[in-house]
Write a protein that holds these residues in place. Structure first.
Motif: not given
Length: 167
Positions: A135-155
């Motif tokens: 959400l932060a990436l989307l709101l700041t325009g640093r990513a689009k909805a279909r861009d991949p997000l590395p999930f490992g750091p979140c895990m």
């Protein structure tokens, strides 16, 4: 990366008691490397996830024997299997990478040492952090909805938060 590894290792080491401390510091240090690699190249390489899993198995077994709690190993094994199957199912459906699947058993085993509630909290925290990061990436325009997000750091961060609030 080194500064983050020192901070995470110190936080985990300070909150962990013997004989689980060495395991948690080992996992924390490799977790920092894995998180940085995943952010940089969107991969959790086998050369890191597999030694992490093997070292975790050895150190968990040693901790259980030193504490005379061999029965806890059953819960750790079940926790590892549960997260592996859950992430494996997600990978079959598409949103998870195989690196995440290979990391899941390690986190499941470590979290399960502290109980089922800690395992569920750690897994849920990972998804919550991913949603907030996306959400932060989307709101700041640093990513689009279909861009991949590395999930490992979140895990990894979700597991760390669960451990720090449990120990």
């Amino acid at each position: 990366m080194e500064a983050v590894a020192v901070l995470v290792g110190a936080a985990v080491g300070a909150s962990a008691s013997w004989p689980l401390g060495p395991l948690l510091v080992y996992v924390a240090l490799l977790a920092v490397v894995l998180a940085f690699v995943d952010v940089a190249v969107h991969r959790l390489p086998d050369s890191l996830t597999l030694p992490l899993a093997l070292g975790t198995a050895v150190l968990l077994t040693a901790a259980a024997l030193l504490e005379d709690r061999p029965a806890v190993l059953t819960r750790c094994l079940l926790g590892a299997g549960a997260l592996f199957l859950f992430y494996g199912l997600l990978a079959l459906l598409g949103p998870m990478g195989l690196g995440d699947v290979k990391l899941a058993p390690t986190l499941g085993a470590v979290l399960a040492w502290y109980g089922w509630r800690t395992l569920v909290d750690g897994a849920f925290a990972g998804f919550l952090l991913a949603a907030l990061w996306g959400l932060a990436l989307l709101l700041t325009g640093r990513a689009k909805a279909r861009d991949p997000l590395p999930f490992g750091p979140c895990m990894l961060l979700g597991a760390l938060l669960a451990l720090l609030t449990t120990t």
